[in-house]
Motif scaffolding. Sequence first.
Motif, PDB file in Angstrom:
ATOM      1  N   LEU A 182     -15.289   7.195   1.055  1.00 50.41           N
ATOM      2  CA  LEU A 182     -15.230   6.913  -0.379  1.00 50.41           C
ATOM      3  C   LEU A 182     -16.590   7.128  -1.048  1.00 50.41           C
ATOM      4  O   LEU A 182     -17.635   6.824  -0.475  1.00 50.41           O
ATOM      5  CB  LEU A 182     -14.759   5.480  -0.622  1.00 50.41           C
ATOM      6  N   TYR A 212       0.836  -1.200   0.000  1.00 54.98           N
ATOM      7  CA  TYR A 212       0.000   0.000   0.000  1.00 54.98           C
ATOM      8  C   TYR A 212       0.874   1.255   0.000  1.00 54.98           C
ATOM      9  O   TYR A 212       0.674   2.193  -0.789  1.00 54.98           O
ATOM     10  CB  TYR A 212      -0.932   0.007   1.220  1.00 54.98           C
ATOM     11  N   CYS A 254     -10.187   8.021   4.655  1.00 56.04           N
ATOM     12  CA  CYS A 254     -10.760   6.830   5.280  1.00 56.04           C
ATOM     13  C   CYS A 254     -11.684   6.131   4.284  1.00 56.04           C
ATOM     14  O   CYS A 254     -12.293   6.780   3.427  1.00 56.04           O
ATOM     15  CB  CYS A 254     -11.552   7.217   6.528  1.00 56.04           C
ATOM     16  N   GLU A 255     -11.804   4.824   4.421  1.00 54.62           N
ATOM     17  CA  GLU A 255     -12.719   4.088   3.543  1.00 54.62           C
ATOM     18  C   GLU A 255     -14.159   4.561   3.724  1.00 54.62           C
ATOM     19  O   GLU A 255     -14.961   4.487   2.794  1.00 54.62           O
ATOM     20  CB  GLU A 255     -12.610   2.584   3.809  1.00 54.62           C
ATOM     21  N   ASP A 256     -14.483   5.064   4.908  1.00 56.60           N
ATOM     22  CA  ASP A 256     -15.843   5.554   5.157  1.00 56.60           C
ATOM     23  C   ASP A 256     -16.164   6.837   4.389  1.00 56.60           C
ATOM     24  O   ASP A 256     -17.318   7.273   4.376  1.00 56.60           O
ATOM     25  CB  ASP A 256     -16.056   5.803   6.650  1.00 56.60           C
ATOM     26  N   THR A 287     -13.923  10.852  -3.007  1.00 49.61           N
ATOM     27  CA  THR A 287     -14.041  10.994  -1.566  1.00 49.61           C
ATOM     28  C   THR A 287     -14.876  12.223  -1.241  1.00 49.61           C
ATOM     29  O   THR A 287     -14.918  13.184  -2.017  1.00 49.61           O
ATOM     30  CB  THR A 287     -12.656  11.136  -0.901  1.00 49.61           C
ATOM     31  N   LEU A 334     -10.574  -1.333  -2.584  1.00 51.31           N
ATOM     32  CA  LEU A 334     -10.928  -0.118  -1.853  1.00 51.31           C
ATOM     33  C   LEU A 334      -9.865   0.265  -0.824  1.00 51.31           C
ATOM     34  O   LEU A 334      -9.691   1.452  -0.516  1.00 51.31           O
ATOM     35  CB  LEU A 334     -12.287  -0.277  -1.177  1.00 51.31           C
ATOM     36  N   LYS A 335      -9.128  -0.704  -0.311  1.00 48.10           N
ATOM     37  CA  LYS A 335      -8.016  -0.376   0.580  1.00 48.10           C
ATOM     38  C   LYS A 335      -6.962   0.415  -0.173  1.00 48.10           C
ATOM     39  O   LYS A 335      -6.436   1.425   0.332  1.00 48.10           O
ATOM     40  CB  LYS A 335      -7.407  -1.659   1.160  1.00 48.10           C
ATOM     41  N   ARG A 377     -21.296  -1.309   2.281  1.00 48.21           N
ATOM     42  CA  ARG A 377     -20.255  -0.404   1.769  1.00 48.21           C
ATOM     43  C   ARG A 377     -20.704   0.238   0.460  1.00 48.21           C
ATOM     44  O   ARG A 377     -20.568   1.450   0.257  1.00 48.21           O
ATOM     45  CB  ARG A 377     -18.980  -1.220   1.552  1.00 48.21           C
ATOM     46  N   SER A 434     -13.114  -5.297  -1.425  1.00 51.86           N
ATOM     47  CA  SER A 434     -12.521  -4.731  -0.213  1.00 51.86           C
ATOM     48  C   SER A 434     -11.039  -4.419  -0.398  1.00 51.86           C
ATOM     49  O   SER A 434     -10.543  -3.395   0.104  1.00 51.86           O
ATOM     50  CB  SER A 434     -12.728  -5.676   0.976  1.00 51.86           C
ATOM     51  N   SER A 463      -8.301   3.993  -0.917  1.00 50.49           N
ATOM     52  CA  SER A 463      -8.269   4.907   0.228  1.00 50.49           C
ATOM     53  C   SER A 463      -6.851   5.363   0.536  1.00 50.49           C
ATOM     54  O   SER A 463      -6.631   6.537   0.872  1.00 50.49           O
ATOM     55  CB  SER A 463      -8.911   4.247   1.452  1.00 50.49           C
TER      56      SER A 463
END
Length: 339
Positions: free
Chosen positions: A157, A51, A153-155, A279, A143-144, A314, A140, A147
């Motif tokens: 996106l 990452y 944060c993923e929240d 985002t 999306l990591k 999500r 998932s 982000s």
Amino acid sequence: MGNLDHQPDKGGIRGNARSATHLPTAQPAAKPSSNESSASSPITTSDTNPYKAAREALDRDGFVVLSASLFPSFDLDTLRAAASGITAAARSGQWPYIRTLPKQFPPWPQDASNGIWGVQHLLHPTNPEHITFAKTYFDSELLKYVSVLIGCCEDDLTMELYNMLVRPERDFSLRWHRDDMPATATAEEEEERLKKPAHHAQWNLALYDDSSLVLIPGSHVRARTDVERAADPYEAHMPGQITVKLKAGEVAFYNNNILHRGVYDSTKERMTLHGSIGTTQAGIQRARNVLQHGVGVWAKQLSFDDFEPEMAERAKMMRERLDEMGNMSGDVGYFAETE
């Protein structure tokens, strides 16, 4: 110093996709030079922190290639079958959401008779295979990376676009461009825009080997040079350019304001999933780039009943953030309506 908010491409009246436009003549695809550089080795699971390595490469070069091994849930055979079906429907006129030759930017005429180079709206609920594509878009692991590459944060996106780039019926290429900056921008205007955070991630997922994306590493953080500014829009051999050569299953993320172009060879199969995710940090900054494609018209109809509960939740939240962006921005017009 000028202000990009007053550039003539910043909106205007929303036109009908079938309206007549005066188009530039598209150039045939230029064959890569034998001494042209290609992208460096992809990030793999052998990297200590893939990452972090991906973010460092994107910041430095403006693009990064991720190995297929990083996305074990992606099933190429299943994706190819789904892609083949929707592409066949698009070529035959049964799927109206298409990118048609020789036009580069939306809106595209919904007439496939002159050939296509893209298939739009893979997640549209009337696409029989929209769930197949959605499971990669809302994956998932993907999306990591998104982000981390955005720095949020993923929240936070936001759902944006999922389209596909395909083999055209004849050789075709796109001009050198930045996705959200007009060719008329001055050096000062370019520098001002490029200082702003991207607030999104954009990627190509190749279902077949793909060497269509040509770009200039590092150009995402600087204004065009005098040579770049004076060059022909379809210049085949720009100084420092590379071809991003993807193997099937690899994913290339790139800054959409890097200097780049597409070079399409009609003799080579191409089915490359082309996505973007944003985002909430962007506010309405991304509204025109996203909503000019028409995704806001149908996004509320999406159902995630066939998803695993975690992915469904999500996806619903990301879709709601897209709706919020549309409500805040209103009519956004087009980036380059006549090109």
